[in-house]
Design a protein around this motif. Structure first.
Motif, PDB file in Angstrom:
ATOM      1  N   HIS A 526      -1.241  17.368  18.435  1.00 34.78           N
ATOM      2  CA  HIS A 526      -0.642  16.516  17.401  1.00 34.78           C
ATOM      3  C   HIS A 526       0.007  17.380  16.327  1.00 34.78           C
ATOM      4  N   PHE A 527       1.225  17.031  15.930  1.00 38.67           N
ATOM      5  CA  PHE A 527       1.880  17.795  14.857  1.00 38.67           C
ATOM      6  C   PHE A 527       1.499  17.277  13.470  1.00 38.67           C
ATOM      7  N   TYR A 528       0.720  16.197  13.416  1.00 37.87           N
ATOM      8  CA  TYR A 528       0.299  15.630  12.140  1.00 37.87           C
ATOM      9  C   TYR A 528      -1.224  15.651  12.064  1.00 37.87           C
ATOM     10  N   ASP A 529      -1.729  15.563  10.842  1.00 38.42           N
ATOM     11  CA  ASP A 529      -3.171  15.574  10.613  1.00 38.42           C
ATOM     12  C   ASP A 529      -3.540  14.371   9.770  1.00 38.42           C
ATOM     13  N   VAL A 530      -4.857  14.095   9.667  1.00 37.46           N
ATOM     14  CA  VAL A 530      -5.346  12.905   8.968  1.00 37.46           C
ATOM     15  C   VAL A 530      -6.509  13.286   8.064  1.00 37.46           C
ATOM     16  N   HIS A 531      -6.432  12.855   6.810  1.00 41.68           N
ATOM     17  CA  HIS A 531      -7.542  12.948   5.858  1.00 41.68           C
ATOM     18  C   HIS A 531      -7.909  11.540   5.407  1.00 41.68           C
ATOM     19  N   ARG A 532      -9.142  11.366   4.950  1.00 39.45           N
ATOM     20  CA  ARG A 532      -9.554  10.133   4.277  1.00 39.45           C
ATOM     21  C   ARG A 532     -10.139  10.515   2.920  1.00 39.45           C
ATOM     22  N   ILE A 533      -9.554   9.964   1.877  1.00 39.31           N
ATOM     23  CA  ILE A 533     -10.015  10.232   0.515  1.00 39.31           C
ATOM     24  C   ILE A 533     -10.910   9.079   0.085  1.00 39.31           C
ATOM     25  N   GLU A 534     -12.133   9.399  -0.316  1.00 32.81           N
ATOM     26  CA  GLU A 534     -13.094   8.392  -0.769  1.00 32.81           C
ATOM     27  C   GLU A 534     -13.392   8.658  -2.233  1.00 32.81           C
ATOM     28  N   LEU A 535     -13.216   7.647  -3.083  1.00 34.39           N
ATOM     29  CA  LEU A 535     -13.364   7.901  -4.515  1.00 34.39           C
ATOM     30  C   LEU A 535     -13.988   6.730  -5.247  1.00 34.39           C
ATOM     31  N   GLU A 536     -14.687   7.087  -6.326  1.00 35.72           N
ATOM     32  CA  GLU A 536     -15.280   6.101  -7.233  1.00 35.72           C
ATOM     33  C   GLU A 536     -14.350   5.784  -8.391  1.00 35.72           C
ATOM     34  N   ASN A 537     -13.680   6.790  -8.914  1.00 32.99           N
ATOM     35  CA  ASN A 537     -12.834   6.602 -10.101  1.00 32.99           C
ATOM     36  C   ASN A 537     -11.421   7.108  -9.858  1.00 32.99           C
ATOM     37  N   THR A 538     -11.175   8.401 -10.084  1.00 32.13           N
ATOM     38  CA  THR A 538      -9.831   8.939  -9.895  1.00 32.13           C
ATOM     39  C   THR A 538      -9.908  10.276  -9.178  1.00 32.13           C
ATOM     40  N   VAL A 539      -8.781  10.625  -8.539  1.00 32.42           N
ATOM     41  CA  VAL A 539      -8.628  11.952  -7.957  1.00 32.42           C
ATOM     42  C   VAL A 539      -7.136  12.281  -7.959  1.00 32.42           C
ATOM     43  N   THR A 540      -6.819  13.527  -8.248  1.00 32.73           N
ATOM     44  CA  THR A 540      -5.442  13.991  -8.213  1.00 32.73           C
ATOM     45  C   THR A 540      -5.227  14.822  -6.954  1.00 32.73           C
ATOM     46  N   ILE A 577       4.302   9.023  -0.280  1.00 36.30           N
ATOM     47  CA  ILE A 577       4.521   9.969  -1.368  1.00 36.30           C
ATOM     48  C   ILE A 577       5.462  11.053  -0.847  1.00 36.30           C
ATOM     49  N   PRO A 578       6.700  11.121  -1.314  1.00 30.61           N
ATOM     50  CA  PRO A 578       7.617  12.150  -0.827  1.00 30.61           C
ATOM     51  C   PRO A 578       7.164  13.553  -1.221  1.00 30.61           C
ATOM     52  N   ALA A 579       7.654  14.531  -0.479  1.00 30.38           N
ATOM     53  CA  ALA A 579       7.300  15.923  -0.751  1.00 30.38           C
ATOM     54  C   ALA A 579       7.775  16.379  -2.119  1.00 30.38           C
ATOM     55  N   ALA A 580       8.830  15.751  -2.636  1.00 30.67           N
ATOM     56  CA  ALA A 580       9.355  16.142  -3.948  1.00 30.67           C
ATOM     57  C   ALA A 580       8.372  15.852  -5.076  1.00 30.67           C
ATOM     58  N   VAL A 581       7.369  14.999  -4.818  1.00 32.89           N
ATOM     59  CA  VAL A 581       6.319  14.733  -5.803  1.00 32.89           C
ATOM     60  C   VAL A 581       5.277  15.847  -5.670  1.00 32.89           C
ATOM     61  N   ALA A 582       5.108  16.625  -6.701  1.00 34.82           N
ATOM     62  CA  ALA A 582       4.177  17.760  -6.626  1.00 34.82           C
ATOM     63  C   ALA A 582       2.732  17.291  -6.543  1.00 34.82           C
ATOM     64  N   GLN A 583       2.394  16.240  -7.296  1.00 32.20           N
ATOM     65  CA  GLN A 583       1.033  15.717  -7.277  1.00 32.20           C
ATOM     66  C   GLN A 583       1.039  14.253  -7.670  1.00 32.20           C
ATOM     67  N   TYR A 584      -0.022  13.557  -7.283  1.00 32.62           N
ATOM     68  CA  TYR A 584      -0.175  12.153  -7.630  1.00 32.62           C
ATOM     69  C   TYR A 584      -1.650  11.880  -7.848  1.00 32.62           C
ATOM     70  N   THR A 585      -1.938  10.816  -8.585  1.00 29.31           N
ATOM     71  CA  THR A 585      -3.323  10.468  -8.905  1.00 29.31           C
ATOM     72  C   THR A 585      -3.651   9.103  -8.332  1.00 29.31           C
ATOM     73  N   LEU A 586      -4.746   9.029  -7.583  1.00 31.13           N
ATOM     74  CA  LEU A 586      -5.268   7.762  -7.084  1.00 31.13           C
ATOM     75  C   LEU A 586      -6.305   7.252  -8.068  1.00 31.13           C
ATOM     76  N   ILE A 587      -6.173   5.985  -8.459  1.00 27.59           N
ATOM     77  CA  ILE A 587      -7.047   5.384  -9.462  1.00 27.59           C
ATOM     78  C   ILE A 587      -7.723   4.167  -8.841  1.00 27.59           C
ATOM     79  N   ASN A 588      -9.029   4.203  -8.753  1.00 26.73           N
ATOM     80  CA  ASN A 588      -9.787   3.117  -8.141  1.00 26.73           C
ATOM     81  C   ASN A 588      -9.928   1.972  -9.128  1.00 26.73           C
ATOM     82  N   THR A 589      -9.385   0.801  -8.783  1.00 28.39           N
ATOM     83  CA  THR A 589      -9.527  -0.402  -9.605  1.00 28.39           C
ATOM     84  C   THR A 589     -10.289  -1.493  -8.864  1.00 28.39           C
ATOM     85  N   SER A 590     -10.973  -1.130  -7.773  1.00 30.66           N
ATOM     86  CA  SER A 590     -11.656  -2.117  -6.933  1.00 30.66           C
ATOM     87  C   SER A 590     -13.059  -2.461  -7.405  1.00 30.66           C
TER      88      SER A 590
END
Length: 609
Positions: A526-540, A577-590
């Motif tokens: 596979h030329f692609y990979d997979v991660h799963r991000i699990e969070l309580e609040n926020t992660v960058t 999220i395009p590659a031109a975005v250096a970083q992004y933050t996931l915010i848990n509102t659930s």
């Protein structure tokens, strides 16, 4: 995956002569209505921060009158006659005479076009052809077109039709785009024909011609016109048209390439389709018998929707890649060019049936036989499943290829059941597991699964060996492709090797106080990979100059912050999220732990051919 392996999406036959489109699903409305918050959005849109989206032919006619000489170009499948009628009505209201010319008048003779395209269509009874090397100009009598000039005796001269910009007129250019889902609804109704044909064929034949010829030449032509067009319009409406100045759309696409965006999904039924999507996404038409697929992100067919003051305009995903592919793919652009490499789609078998027992071609096979650059390497991420659900994957350790083929051919000839687990292994489906399906691997999803298929972009190259004696939605057998399959099957993927190497073994890659990143390793091929991000609040998250494709797979809602802008996504929504975005933050509102799947291209040294 079984997406369109018959050369078309499956639809129930209707009286094609009496309808413009064959589907129970509505056309995306031109204007935004009331939206229910907290629900999956079937019409995600992005604000057009600069400029205006205009609604209707009246405003477009006013603009044309000021230009005097105009070419109206656009995609195959546009209802050109309706556009001529609507604009003529507006011109007549103003008492303005128009000198119309049609690109259809400059097409090469039908038999000459058929000779041109035939080498790319494969055998008549085959689902597949080979991607064409033709160009749009090859369909036209270019010498005759070159002699056509605007008539100064008329206040307005218009040349209209697919390829109008080939004329070389010094004129304003309008380009009318058409979403592929609407094109196929029109195709299935017999309301449109292939490029250069005067009448419709069977949908299977038309889809094959569209995929391997018409879309290829029209995409190339669109790429040549997009940067110089003056107006871009959305041609999916039957009685309406929305349009904007092309520079405003180009600016909007450039902005998307540097922020988070979500393509517009679309949905279609199938013989094995289920009820999960119907139950969980009540906004989609509830009269369809089932939904087999949700095309979350299949770049060749999805669109991107802009909105301004409640008016929508959709352009094809490839417009973004044509104008800003390097910003979207970053360090991987040199490898893939403007072909977006990763696909997300849903396979719904809840209360439905099993997918066919199938495999996909090797890279060399798909390149040699079908002209594709990538092959159909897949994974199944189990978004949801019932306790009895299964995944069929890999061969039994004692597999005898000759005996297996004889069993399959006997079933095909005599319509008899195959004791498939005598040959193919099955595993209990587990929510959030990732099953690995590199090319050549025998596989299927069983009943009562909602599969998030994470895959390379190619999507019609499925070699079915056994289809559980099922029929399509019109009661007809679906094509079986035993010869192609046996040219590609990997019989070494069997026995204990299968659970060891083809079911991903997750592990914690990194973690913080209230978040962790789980690596779900894909196969070396596979030329692609997979991660799963699990969070309580926020992660960058850092992109490291690579594009990320994500989906909320557990939890009700999440916010994504890019710069000072936040965007809300619901459960099961796909976003990029395009590659031109250096970083992004996931915010848990659930209000509880959320899980987000992320797919991205591996660096070159991580992939085994």
């Amino acid at each position: 995956m079984e997406l369109k392996e018959n050369g078309e999406t499956e639809t129930i036959t209707s009286n094609a002569s009496a309808t413009w489109r064959n589907t129970k699903q509505e056309i995306m409305p031109a204007t935004v209505g009331a939206m229910e918050k907290g629900r999956y959005n079937i019409y995600p849109s992005h604000p057009l921060d600069e400029g205006t989206i205009y609604n209707g032919y009246e405003s477009l006619a006013q603009w044309i009158v000021k230009q005097k000489t105009v070419v109206i170009d656009g995609y195959v499948g546009v209802f050109w006659n309706r556009i001529v009628e609507a604009l003529t009505h507006e011109f007549e209201k103003r008492g303005t005479k128009v000198n119309w010319h049609r690109m259809d008048d400059f097409l090469r003779p039908g038999n000459a076009i058929e000779q041109l395209v035939q080498p790319f269509l494969g055998a008549a009874d085959s689902v597949w052809g080979t991607k064409t090397s033709l160009q749009l100009a090859d369909f036209y009598q270019m010498d005759a077109l070159a002699t056509l000039q605007p008539n100064p005796d008329f206040p307005i001269n218009i040349l209209i039709g697919t390829g109008a910009a080939l004329s070389g007129w010094e004129a304003a250019v309008i380009y009318i785009d058409l979403p592929k889902n609407e094109l196929q609804h029109r195709m299935n109704a017999g309301a449109i024909a292939n490029l250069g044909r005067s009448s419709a064929e069977k949908p299977t034949a038309m889809y094959k011609r569209f995929y391997f010829v018409d879309w290829v030449v029209c995409n190339q032509h669109k790429a040549s016109v997009l940067s110089r067009a003056d107006v871009l319009a959305d041609g999916q409406g039957i009685d309406w048209l929305t349009w904007a100045y092309a520079q405003d759309i180009r600016n909007g696409l450039n902005a998307l390439s540097q922020s988070v965006f979500r393509p517009r999904p679309w949905f279609t039924p199938g013989s094995w389709g289920g009820q999960w999507l119907t139950e969980h996404i009540p906004q989609i038409n509830q009269e369809e018998p089932n939904y087999a697929w949700s095309f979350e992100l299949i770049a060749p067919e999805n669109g991107l929707v802009f909105e301004h003051h409640g008016v929508r305009l959709e352009v094809s995903f490839d417009c973004l890649m044509i104008l800003a592919g390097a910003q979207v793919l970053g360090k991987h652009h040199a490898r893939f060019g403007n072909e977006f490499p990763i696909r997300f789609d849903f396979l719904d078998t809840f209360d439905g049936g099993n997918l066919s027992i199938q495999c996909h071609p090797s890279l060399s096979y798909i390149q040699e036989h079908f002209g594709e650059a990538l092959t159909q390497d897949e994974t199944y991420y189990m978004l949801d499943c019932a306790p009895d659900a299964k995944v069929y994957l890999g061969f039994q350790d004692n597999i005898d290829p000759t005996a297996f083929r004889q069993e399959l051919e006997h079933s095909l000839a005599n319509d008899t059941e195959v004791p498939i687990t005598d040959y193919v292994q099955s595993f209990p489906a587990q929510k959030h597991d990732l099953y690995l399906i590199p090319n050549g691997t025998i596989h299927s999803s069983g009943q009562n699964n909602l599969v998030l298929e994470i895959s390379a972009t190619p999507y019609i190259f499925t070699f079915k060996m056994y289809d559980w004696l099922s029929k399509d939605l019109n009661g007809n057998p679906r094509p079986i492709n035993i010869e192609h399959a046996f040219n590609n099957l990997r019989f070494d993927r069997k026995g204990e090797m299968v659970p060891q190497e083809l079911i991903s073994k997750p592990y914690v890659l990194e973690q913080g106080a209230d978040w962790k990143t789980i690596h779900l390793p894909t196969h070396a091929a596979h030329f692609y990979d997979v991660h799963r991000i699990e969070l309580e609040n926020t992660v960058t998250v850092q992109t490291h100059h690579a594009c990320h494709v994500l989906m909320l797979v557990e939890g009700t809602e999440i916010r994504v912050r890019v710069g000072n802008k936040e965007t809300v996504f619901q459960y099961a929504e796909t976003f990029v999220i395009p590659a031109a975005v250096a970083q992004y933050t996931l915010i848990n509102t659930s209000g509880a732990t959320v899980k987000v799947v992320k797919a991205f291209v591996k660096d070159d040294d991580e992939t085994t051919p």
